[in-house]
Design a protein around this motif. Structure first.
Motif, PDB file in Angstrom:
ATOM      1  N   ALA A  41      42.158  42.922  20.271  1.00 55.26           N
ATOM      2  CA  ALA A  41      41.094  42.417  21.144  1.00 55.26           C
ATOM      3  C   ALA A  41      40.346  43.669  21.913  1.00 55.26           C
ATOM      4  N   LEU A  42      41.342  44.737  22.199  1.00 53.16           N
ATOM      5  CA  LEU A  42      40.674  45.641  23.235  1.00 53.16           C
ATOM      6  C   LEU A  42      40.193  46.642  22.008  1.00 53.16           C
ATOM      7  N   PHE A  49      40.833  41.236  32.754  1.00 52.22           N
ATOM      8  CA  PHE A  49      42.031  40.663  32.562  1.00 52.22           C
ATOM      9  C   PHE A  49      41.832  39.116  32.134  1.00 52.22           C
ATOM     10  N   LYS A  50      40.776  38.251  32.636  1.00 49.88           N
ATOM     11  CA  LYS A  50      40.559  36.969  32.589  1.00 49.88           C
ATOM     12  C   LYS A  50      39.849  36.975  31.067  1.00 49.88           C
ATOM     13  N   GLU A  51      38.969  37.843  30.778  1.00 47.15           N
ATOM     14  CA  GLU A  51      38.400  37.844  29.412  1.00 47.15           C
ATOM     15  C   GLU A  51      39.609  38.124  28.443  1.00 47.15           C
ATOM     16  N   THR A  60      50.100  33.500  28.318  1.00 47.28           N
ATOM     17  CA  THR A  60      50.130  32.896  29.929  1.00 47.28           C
ATOM     18  C   THR A  60      49.634  34.182  30.674  1.00 47.28           C
ATOM     19  N   PRO A  61      49.007  34.091  31.898  1.00 44.42           N
ATOM     20  CA  PRO A  61      48.688  35.369  32.565  1.00 44.42           C
ATOM     21  C   PRO A  61      49.941  36.276  32.939  1.00 44.42           C
ATOM     22  N   GLU A  90      39.602  46.773  34.452  1.00 44.38           N
ATOM     23  CA  GLU A  90      39.168  46.734  33.262  1.00 44.38           C
ATOM     24  C   GLU A  90      40.295  47.360  32.312  1.00 44.38           C
ATOM     25  N   TYR A  91      40.565  46.781  31.264  1.00 49.93           N
ATOM     26  CA  TYR A  91      41.511  47.316  30.127  1.00 49.93           C
ATOM     27  C   TYR A  91      41.108  48.030  28.807  1.00 49.93           C
TER      28      TYR A  91
END
Length: 121
Positions: A41-42, A49-51, A60-61, A90-91
């Protein structure tokens, strides 16, 4: 170093370990249910985080937080905190994390081939 492709070569236990240990290291770092999906994804774009949580179905969070911390400790993911209200985080993949692109592409290609083989069996 010898390659593992030569079926007629016999290896000593020490030579065998030189193949096994680095592979185990890789599996320890990127193995598990969630790490590769996070890295993939990254690899497409940076995410908050939520994205990421929405992008990776079923995580899970708490698990996402744990896995991101582990990936950050291993130098694969950057965590950037922005001085905003509320604080934004942001990651992104590090350059080292991006070095997994070819590995992931090879795994994906093998997975496609394997899926076809199983469907056609």
């Amino acid at each position: 170093m010898k390659t593992i492709k030569n079926d007629t070569t016999s290896y000593t236990p020490t030579e065998c370990k030189t193949f096994i240990l680095p592979v185990r290291d890789v599996i320890d770092i990127i193995g598990g249910k969630w790490r590769l999906p996070i890295i993939i994804a990254l690899s497409f774009k940076n995410h908050r985080f939520k994205e990421l949580e929405r992008q990776i179905e079923g995580i899970t969070p708490r698990m996402l937080s744990k896995e991101l911390k582990d990936l950050e400790i291993n130098g694969l993911v950057n965590r950037t905190v922005f001085n905003t209200t509320p604080v934004a985080v942001e990651y992104s993949l590090t350059e080292y994390g991006k070095s997994l692109d070819k590995v992931i592409e090879t795994i994906r290609d093998w997975g496609i081939t394997h899926r076809e083989k199983i469907k056609n069996s």
